[in-house]
Design a protein around this motif. Structure first.
Motif, PDB file in Angstrom:
ATOM      1  N   GLN A  66       0.820  -1.397  -0.117  1.00  7.32           N
ATOM      2  CA  GLN A  66       0.190   0.051   0.193  1.00  7.32           C
ATOM      3  C   GLN A  66       1.006   1.256   0.007  1.00  7.32           C
ATOM      4  O   GLN A  66       0.388   2.401  -0.366  1.00  7.32           O
ATOM      5  CB  GLN A  66      -0.911   0.063   1.123  1.00  7.32           C
ATOM      6  N   ASN A 151       1.331  -6.243 -11.094  1.00 10.76           N
ATOM      7  CA  ASN A 151       1.433  -6.976 -10.010  1.00 10.76           C
ATOM      8  C   ASN A 151       2.220  -6.119  -8.754  1.00 10.76           C
ATOM      9  O   ASN A 151       2.766  -6.901  -8.008  1.00 10.76           O
ATOM     10  CB  ASN A 151       2.278  -8.318 -10.125  1.00 10.76           C
ATOM     11  N   ASN A 152       2.278  -4.817  -9.091  1.00 10.01           N
ATOM     12  CA  ASN A 152       2.905  -4.118  -7.990  1.00 10.01           C
ATOM     13  C   ASN A 152       4.470  -4.399  -7.775  1.00 10.01           C
ATOM     14  O   ASN A 152       5.026  -4.531  -6.740  1.00 10.01           O
ATOM     15  CB  ASN A 152       2.237  -3.952  -6.701  1.00 10.01           C
ATOM     16  N   SER A 205      -7.460  -5.248 -13.381  1.00  9.17           N
ATOM     17  CA  SER A 205      -7.016  -6.066 -11.992  1.00  9.17           C
ATOM     18  C   SER A 205      -8.524  -6.130 -11.487  1.00  9.17           C
ATOM     19  O   SER A 205      -9.579  -5.509 -11.920  1.00  9.17           O
ATOM     20  CB  SER A 205      -6.079  -5.546 -11.286  1.00  9.17           C
ATOM     21  N   SER A 206      -8.604  -6.666 -10.170  1.00  9.28           N
ATOM     22  CA  SER A 206      -9.718  -6.690  -9.497  1.00  9.28           C
ATOM     23  C   SER A 206      -9.948  -5.277  -9.031  1.00  9.28           C
ATOM     24  O   SER A 206     -11.235  -5.071  -8.601  1.00  9.28           O
ATOM     25  CB  SER A 206      -9.582  -7.499  -8.115  1.00  9.28           C
ATOM     26  N   LYS A 207      -9.098  -4.436  -8.815  1.00 14.89           N
ATOM     27  CA  LYS A 207      -9.544  -2.990  -8.657  1.00 14.89           C
ATOM     28  C   LYS A 207      -9.791  -2.171  -9.664  1.00 14.89           C
ATOM     29  O   LYS A 207     -10.372  -0.954  -9.615  1.00 14.89           O
ATOM     30  CB  LYS A 207      -8.079  -2.348  -7.722  1.00 14.89           C
ATOM     31  N   GLY A 208      -9.863  -2.726 -10.962  1.00 11.21           N
ATOM     32  CA  GLY A 208     -10.476  -1.967 -11.963  1.00 11.21           C
ATOM     33  C   GLY A 208      -9.363  -1.755 -13.082  1.00 11.21           C
ATOM     34  O   GLY A 208      -8.300  -2.773 -13.057  1.00 11.21           O
ATOM     35  N   GLN A 209      -9.395  -1.052 -13.794  1.00 15.59           N
ATOM     36  CA  GLN A 209      -8.133  -0.678 -14.960  1.00 15.59           C
ATOM     37  C   GLN A 209      -6.872  -0.622 -14.560  1.00 15.59           C
ATOM     38  O   GLN A 209      -6.757   0.252 -13.615  1.00 15.59           O
ATOM     39  CB  GLN A 209      -8.862   0.172 -15.985  1.00 15.59           C
ATOM     40  N   SER A 210      -5.926  -1.160 -15.168  1.00 20.75           N
ATOM     41  CA  SER A 210      -4.613  -1.037 -14.740  1.00 20.75           C
ATOM     42  C   SER A 210      -3.767  -0.328 -15.876  1.00 20.75           C
ATOM     43  O   SER A 210      -4.237  -0.453 -16.991  1.00 20.75           O
ATOM     44  CB  SER A 210      -3.851  -2.295 -14.245  1.00 20.75           C
TER      45      SER A 210
END
Length: 385
Positions: A66, A151-152, A205-210
């Protein structure tokens, strides 16, 4: 007695020895990882990416997913140095330049013939190195510098920070560092090409567009500035004309049913030979390679595969050459090949390091597929000799 006097004298002298008083502690420095350089309205605009090494130390991923991996500073100035000193006004700690990994040049800074100033700044400063990767772009620099790897992953392992890793899998545009850029601009024909980078918004991703960074083509650059751009579909020929290419692919139709097949090509070896006749220069090109078939839907022969490779590779080499001529560039550095192998003829024909080139300057292209690898043995029966 003499030993006691000597010991006392040595003890006294140690009090005069200086310690590391001028050394800056690592935790009291900011580490510059990347730089974006733009030029607008008579001012240089620099974007400094400061990376938090503490967050990614000893790991390929941030210790705290984070946490923010980097911050971008922005400033303007009449020179690059002037803009950087403006950035220093708002920075909390000393900036260390020894870890700078890459620099992105905007279309404007290249188009306004400011690349020489950028190179002068980089080569003069004592902390910068010659292994800095150089890129060109049409995108806003502040947007590019904040893109986080898929993938950060750590920013130090991004496509821009670590380009060789992905280049080994798909060798489209050879990464170029500061050293090779300086050499290329000082050798005939005083032209180089840089990877043209852009933002790819095709990931989700699961959080939206990357977002990720992708290579969209090449930036053609000379000592006088920007020559133009070649997009991916027009620049494919460069990978077949480069001995540093590790692996790439072609896709074409083959067999009676004209099915599409993808073939990877590796172990490239390129030989360019100038042919001089009455001060008329042409070039013969021989490219050796190995082919690996990835997928087969019908019975085909190794000769059919060879013919597909020969046809497609020659087509891409000639198309890229044609597109580069429209921009008045010598993309395959044919002028330098003549300079290396027949300097007397080169001196007669050169103009500012270049010789005149036309589409007929490439006389013959010989493609030699020395080996065809059919892949896994379970599919070997679909390829016949």
């Amino acid at each position: 007695m003499n030993k006691k006097i000597l010991s006392i004298m040595l003890l006294a002298f140690t009090t005069l020895l200086s310690g590391c008083w001028d050394v800056t502690e690592p935790q009291r420095m900011y580490y510059v990882h990347a730089l974006g350089i733009d030029y607008k309205d008579g001012n240089y605009e620099t974007y400094m990416q400061i990376i938090d090494f503490a967050n990614i130390a000893k790991s390929e991923q941030p210790n705290n997913p984070q946490a923010q991996q980097a911050e971008i500073g922005h400033a303007k100035g009449k020179t690059i140095e002037d803009s950087l000193f403006d950035l220093y006004h708002s920075i909390d700690q000393k900036a260390f330049w020894g870890h700078i990994t890459y620099i992105i040049l905007s279309e404007e800074v290249m188009n306004n013939n400011k690349v020489n100033q950028v190179l002068d700044f980089l080569t003069r400063y004592r902390e910068t190195r010659y292994q800095i990767w150089i890129y060109g772009t049409k995108e806003p620099l502040d947007k590019l510098l904040v893109v986080t790897p898929i993938n950060n992953k750590a920013l130090t392992l991004s496509k821009l920070g670590d380009p060789i890793n992905s280049f080994k899998q798909e060798s489209f545009v050879r990464p170029i560092d500061l050293r090779k850029l300086v050499i290329g601009l000082n050798e005939p024909s005083h032209e180089v090409y840089l990877p043209l980078v852009s933002i790819d918004r095709g990931w989700v991703s699961s959080k939206g567009q990357s977002e990720s960074v992708e290579i969209k083509g090449i930036t053609l650059l000379s000592k006088e500035g920007l020559k133009g751009f070649l997009t991916e579909e027009n620049a494919n020929g460069i990978k077949w004309m480069n001995n540093e290419t590790i692996r790439s692919e072609i896709t074409g139709q083959i067999g009676e049913q004209k099915q599409f097949v993808t073939i990877t090509l590796d172990h490239l070896k390129v030989l360019i030979s100038p042919v001089v006749k009455n001060e008329n220069v042409q070039f013969d090109i021989e490219i050796k390679m190995e082919a690996n078939v990835l997928g087969i839907t019908e019975e085909i022969t190794t000769e059919e595969i060879r013919q597909l490779v020969k046809k497609q590779v020659e087509k891409e080499v000639r198309e890229t050459f044609k597109e580069s001529l429209a921009l008045n560039t010598d993309i395959y550095r044919l002028s330098e090949q003549l300079y290396r192998k027949d300097v007397k003829t080169w001196k007669k024909l050169e103009n500012n390091g270049k010789i005149d080139l036309t589409e007929d300057s490439i006389r013959n292209i010989k493609i030699n597929v020395v080996k065809v690898n059919p892949g896994r043995e379970s599919f070997i029966e679909t390829i016949t000799k």
